[in-house]
Scaffold this motif. Sequence first.
Motif, PDB file in Angstrom:
ATOM      1  N   GLN A   1      98.068 -14.936 -58.387  1.00 38.54           N
ATOM      2  CA  GLN A   1      97.470 -16.045 -59.126  1.00 38.54           C
ATOM      3  C   GLN A   1      98.422 -17.232 -59.199  1.00 38.54           C
ATOM      4  O   GLN A   1      97.993 -18.388 -59.106  1.00 38.54           O
ATOM      5  N   GLU A   2      99.720 -16.960 -59.338  1.00 34.94           N
ATOM      6  CA  GLU A   2     100.696 -18.054 -59.314  1.00 34.94           C
ATOM      7  C   GLU A   2     100.688 -18.745 -57.958  1.00 34.94           C
ATOM      8  O   GLU A   2     100.758 -19.982 -57.860  1.00 34.94           O
ATOM      9  N   PHE A   3     100.567 -17.951 -56.894  1.00 33.93           N
ATOM     10  CA  PHE A   3     100.566 -18.524 -55.551  1.00 33.93           C
ATOM     11  C   PHE A   3      99.337 -19.391 -55.323  1.00 33.93           C
ATOM     12  O   PHE A   3      99.429 -20.469 -54.727  1.00 33.93           O
ATOM     13  N   TRP A   4      98.149 -18.951 -55.792  1.00 29.37           N
ATOM     14  CA  TRP A   4      96.939 -19.766 -55.609  1.00 29.37           C
ATOM     15  C   TRP A   4      97.077 -21.098 -56.330  1.00 29.37           C
ATOM     16  O   TRP A   4      96.687 -22.142 -55.782  1.00 29.37           O
TER      17      TRP A   4
ATOM     18  N   TYR B   1      84.393 -24.442 -56.025  1.00 29.30           N
ATOM     19  CA  TYR B   1      85.808 -24.475 -56.385  1.00 29.30           C
ATOM     20  C   TYR B   1      86.235 -25.817 -56.977  1.00 29.30           C
ATOM     21  O   TYR B   1      85.814 -26.877 -56.523  1.00 29.30           O
ATOM     22  N   SER B   2      87.096 -25.742 -57.989  1.00 26.41           N
ATOM     23  CA  SER B   2      87.847 -26.908 -58.448  1.00 26.41           C
ATOM     24  C   SER B   2      89.179 -26.408 -58.995  1.00 26.41           C
ATOM     25  O   SER B   2      89.261 -25.290 -59.529  1.00 26.41           O
ATOM     26  N   TYR B   3      90.206 -27.209 -58.879  1.00 30.16           N
ATOM     27  CA  TYR B   3      91.523 -26.798 -59.359  1.00 30.16           C
ATOM     28  C   TYR B   3      91.511 -26.651 -60.874  1.00 30.16           C
ATOM     29  O   TYR B   3      92.150 -25.737 -61.427  1.00 30.16           O
ATOM     30  N   LYS B   4      90.795 -27.518 -61.534  1.00 28.49           N
ATOM     31  CA  LYS B   4      90.718 -27.457 -62.995  1.00 28.49           C
ATOM     32  C   LYS B   4      90.155 -26.114 -63.445  1.00 28.49           C
ATOM     33  O   LYS B   4      90.631 -25.508 -64.412  1.00 28.49           O
ATOM     34  N   PHE B   5      89.131 -25.613 -62.739  1.00 27.94           N
ATOM     35  CA  PHE B   5      88.549 -24.317 -63.066  1.00 27.94           C
ATOM     36  C   PHE B   5      89.537 -23.194 -62.767  1.00 27.94           C
ATOM     37  O   PHE B   5      89.645 -22.215 -63.512  1.00 27.94           O
ATOM     38  N   LEU B   6      90.284 -23.330 -61.668  1.00 23.00           N
ATOM     39  CA  LEU B   6      91.267 -22.313 -61.287  1.00 23.00           C
ATOM     40  C   LEU B   6      92.351 -22.161 -62.343  1.00 23.00           C
ATOM     41  O   LEU B   6      92.917 -21.071 -62.508  1.00 23.00           O
ATOM     42  N   LEU B   7      92.654 -23.228 -63.070  1.00 27.55           N
ATOM     43  CA  LEU B   7      93.666 -23.160 -64.113  1.00 27.55           C
ATOM     44  C   LEU B   7      93.318 -22.141 -65.193  1.00 27.55           C
ATOM     45  O   LEU B   7      94.202 -21.576 -65.839  1.00 27.55           O
TER      46      LEU B   7
ATOM     47  N   GLU C   1     102.054 -12.451 -68.132  1.00 26.39           N
ATOM     48  CA  GLU C   1     102.182 -13.294 -66.949  1.00 26.39           C
ATOM     49  C   GLU C   1     101.062 -14.328 -66.883  1.00 26.39           C
ATOM     50  O   GLU C   1     101.305 -15.465 -66.462  1.00 26.39           O
ATOM     51  N   PHE C   2      99.866 -13.956 -67.286  1.00 29.73           N
ATOM     52  CA  PHE C   2      98.747 -14.905 -67.284  1.00 29.73           C
ATOM     53  C   PHE C   2      99.079 -16.115 -68.140  1.00 29.73           C
ATOM     54  O   PHE C   2      98.889 -17.266 -67.721  1.00 29.73           O
ATOM     55  N   ILE C   3      99.603 -15.870 -69.344  1.00 27.80           N
ATOM     56  CA  ILE C   3      99.937 -16.969 -70.260  1.00 27.80           C
ATOM     57  C   ILE C   3     101.053 -17.833 -69.679  1.00 27.80           C
ATOM     58  O   ILE C   3     100.979 -19.067 -69.694  1.00 27.80           O
ATOM     59  N   ALA C   4     102.096 -17.197 -69.149  1.00 25.89           N
ATOM     60  CA  ALA C   4     103.238 -17.943 -68.610  1.00 25.89           C
ATOM     61  C   ALA C   4     102.836 -18.799 -67.415  1.00 25.89           C
ATOM     62  O   ALA C   4     103.236 -19.970 -67.304  1.00 25.89           O
ATOM     63  N   ILE C   5     102.036 -18.236 -66.517  1.00 26.66           N
ATOM     64  CA  ILE C   5     101.621 -18.959 -65.315  1.00 26.66           C
ATOM     65  C   ILE C   5     100.721 -20.130 -65.688  1.00 26.66           C
ATOM     66  O   ILE C   5     100.896 -21.250 -65.185  1.00 26.66           O
ATOM     67  N   ARG C   6      99.733 -19.886 -66.549  1.00 31.85           N
ATOM     68  CA  ARG C   6      98.819 -20.964 -66.943  1.00 31.85           C
ATOM     69  C   ARG C   6      99.556 -22.068 -67.684  1.00 31.85           C
ATOM     70  O   ARG C   6      99.285 -23.250 -67.494  1.00 31.85           O
ATOM     71  N   LYS C   7     100.504 -21.700 -68.533  1.00 32.07           N
ATOM     72  CA  LYS C   7     101.276 -22.698 -69.266  1.00 32.07           C
ATOM     73  C   LYS C   7     102.043 -23.604 -68.305  1.00 32.07           C
ATOM     74  O   LYS C   7     102.054 -24.827 -68.451  1.00 32.07           O
ATOM     75  N   LYS C   8     102.663 -22.988 -67.300  1.00 36.79           N
ATOM     76  CA  LYS C   8     103.439 -23.751 -66.329  1.00 36.79           C
ATOM     77  C   LYS C   8     102.574 -24.749 -65.572  1.00 36.79           C
ATOM     78  O   LYS C   8     102.902 -25.941 -65.482  1.00 36.79           O
ATOM     79  N   TYR C   9     101.450 -24.279 -65.033  1.00 37.06           N
ATOM     80  CA  TYR C   9     100.643 -25.146 -64.165  1.00 37.06           C
ATOM     81  C   TYR C   9      99.741 -26.085 -64.954  1.00 37.06           C
ATOM     82  O   TYR C   9      99.415 -27.181 -64.479  1.00 37.06           O
TER      83      TYR C   9
END
Length: 279
Positions: A186-189, A148-154, A224-232
């Motif tokens: 996915q947003e919650f993770w 796991y890494s947060y960068k990969f989760l993005l 939603e995938f695009i919106a969530i990834r853009k935000k984080y």
Amino acid sequence: MDKSISVIISTYNSADFMAECLDELVNQTIFGHLEIIVVDAASPQKEKDIVNAYQKKYDNITYLRLNKRIGIYPAWNIGIKKTTAPYITPFSTNDRLNPAAYEIMSKALDDNSDYDLVYGDTYLSHQPHTPFGHGVDSPAMVQKWEKYSYKFLLENNCIGPHPMWRRHIHDKIGYFSDEYTALGDQEFWLRLGRHSKMLHIPFFSGLFWWTKKSLSGQDISHTEFIAIRKKYLQQYIEDYDTVTKILDYIRSLIEKGHKQQAKNLIEKYKKEYFYMFES
């Protein structure tokens, strides 16, 4: 027996899967440690009758029927607020589980107190009612993740459909957002990953039925995938710039001989921005 794991099940038009779903939980190696909460979002089918039959045999199953249809994430939130166990995991009626899944994941949380969420790998099937063992026999369709890494989760939903987390994290970051229909998990993770460590366990925890009729298979999931990834991703970039400036300042302190002050700042900001330093 004290319950250590709360299993949240949201159901709507899932009567064809409900008995199999509950059998998967009954067959868990630590079934006696489970608290099972079924949230019926005003389904027109007969899930209640099926659940009631299991309740007559097992005293660790709770059934909640709502008076109107709501989405899966508000339903999860209702279930979570009813939980009493320290660990929580969601379970879809049409998924399947490794019989040892909950034993392995709960032990990982027991043994790693600094991690708030654990998850494994997943078999995939295009056919409904596929048993977990089919994934073992036909391992071509898999979601198998690296460390796991947060960068990969993005960029990847590596947490998958069968994670387990500590209940107390909701006191820190809240619950699942009802802003999203398909990818609220996915947003919650991603929200959780900014505050907590997460651990990948290299084992197959379950099997996921992938169909275009599922929430994750619908067109809204792409939006939603695009919106969530853009935000984080934007938050990640902003934090990266902040950390870069902090590190430049720390280097200047070291060059001036203020090593203890630099050390103190490193410890302080590692705690605040720890997810930026994870491999």
